[in-house]
Design a protein around this motif. Structure first.
Motif, PDB file in Angstrom:
ATOM      1  N   CYS A  13       0.831  -1.203   0.000  1.00  0.00           N
ATOM      2  CA  CYS A  13       0.000   0.000   0.000  1.00  0.00           C
ATOM      3  C   CYS A  13       0.869   1.257   0.000  1.00  0.00           C
ATOM      4  O   CYS A  13       1.883   1.330   0.692  1.00  0.00           O
ATOM      5  N   SER A  14       0.456   2.255  -0.769  1.00  0.00           N
ATOM      6  CA  SER A  14       1.193   3.514  -0.882  1.00  0.00           C
ATOM      7  C   SER A  14       0.929   4.498   0.255  1.00  0.00           C
ATOM      8  O   SER A  14       1.614   5.512   0.356  1.00  0.00           O
ATOM      9  N   ALA A  15      -0.049   4.216   1.107  1.00  0.00           N
ATOM     10  CA  ALA A  15      -0.348   5.120   2.214  1.00  0.00           C
ATOM     11  C   ALA A  15       0.856   5.187   3.153  1.00  0.00           C
ATOM     12  O   ALA A  15       1.490   4.170   3.453  1.00  0.00           O
ATOM     13  N   LYS A  16       1.149   6.389   3.606  1.00  0.00           N
ATOM     14  CA  LYS A  16       2.297   6.610   4.476  1.00  0.00           C
ATOM     15  C   LYS A  16       2.239   5.716   5.704  1.00  0.00           C
ATOM     16  O   LYS A  16       1.241   5.679   6.423  1.00  0.00           O
ATOM     17  N   GLY A  17       3.312   4.960   5.917  1.00  0.00           N
ATOM     18  CA  GLY A  17       3.420   4.112   7.096  1.00  0.00           C
ATOM     19  C   GLY A  17       2.703   2.777   7.004  1.00  0.00           C
ATOM     20  O   GLY A  17       2.810   1.968   7.909  1.00  0.00           O
ATOM     21  N   LEU A  43      -0.851   2.371  -5.031  1.00  0.00           N
ATOM     22  CA  LEU A  43      -1.444   1.102  -4.610  1.00  0.00           C
ATOM     23  C   LEU A  43      -2.117   1.314  -3.262  1.00  0.00           C
ATOM     24  O   LEU A  43      -1.663   2.126  -2.462  1.00  0.00           O
ATOM     25  N   ALA A  44      -3.195   0.591  -3.036  1.00  0.00           N
ATOM     26  CA  ALA A  44      -3.931   0.769  -1.783  1.00  0.00           C
ATOM     27  C   ALA A  44      -4.412  -0.561  -1.227  1.00  0.00           C
ATOM     28  O   ALA A  44      -4.821  -1.444  -1.977  1.00  0.00           O
ATOM     29  N   CYS A  45      -4.371  -0.668   0.080  1.00  0.00           N
ATOM     30  CA  CYS A  45      -5.003  -1.793   0.766  1.00  0.00           C
ATOM     31  C   CYS A  45      -6.484  -1.440   0.914  1.00  0.00           C
ATOM     32  O   CYS A  45      -6.903  -0.317   0.604  1.00  0.00           O
TER      33      CYS A  45
END
Length: 79
Positions: A13-17, A43-45
């Motif tokens: 996932c590309s979200a920070k952290g 990309l994302a979860c």
């Protein structure tokens, strides 16, 4: 730590952290920087799909949200 070109890193996932496996592709385009047909991707979860999509939509950048599996199928067909 994985390198940026490691296949495992390319499905996170590309979200920070976030280190969760990606399930979604959030395709976007900044019209001030990219040609109309260009698609950048995040990309994302499941947990971050909506947040990332809204972030881009508010800016007018969001173009598509599809499953990673569908994105790979499209890419193979185009390819």
């Amino acid at each position: 730590m994985n390198s940026p070109n490691d296949p495992e890193t390319l499905t996170i996932c590309s979200a920070k952290g976030c280190h969760a496996a990606a399930v979604w592709v959030v395709a976007w385009n900044n019209p001030k920087l990219h040609t109309p047909d260009r698609r950048k991707t995040w990309l994302a979860c499941d947990e971050h799909r909506e947040h990332l999509s809204q972030f881009l939509a508010v800016r007018g950048f969001l173009k598509d949200v599809v499953t990673l599996e569908e994105w790979e199928r499209r890419s193979a067909a185009d390819g």
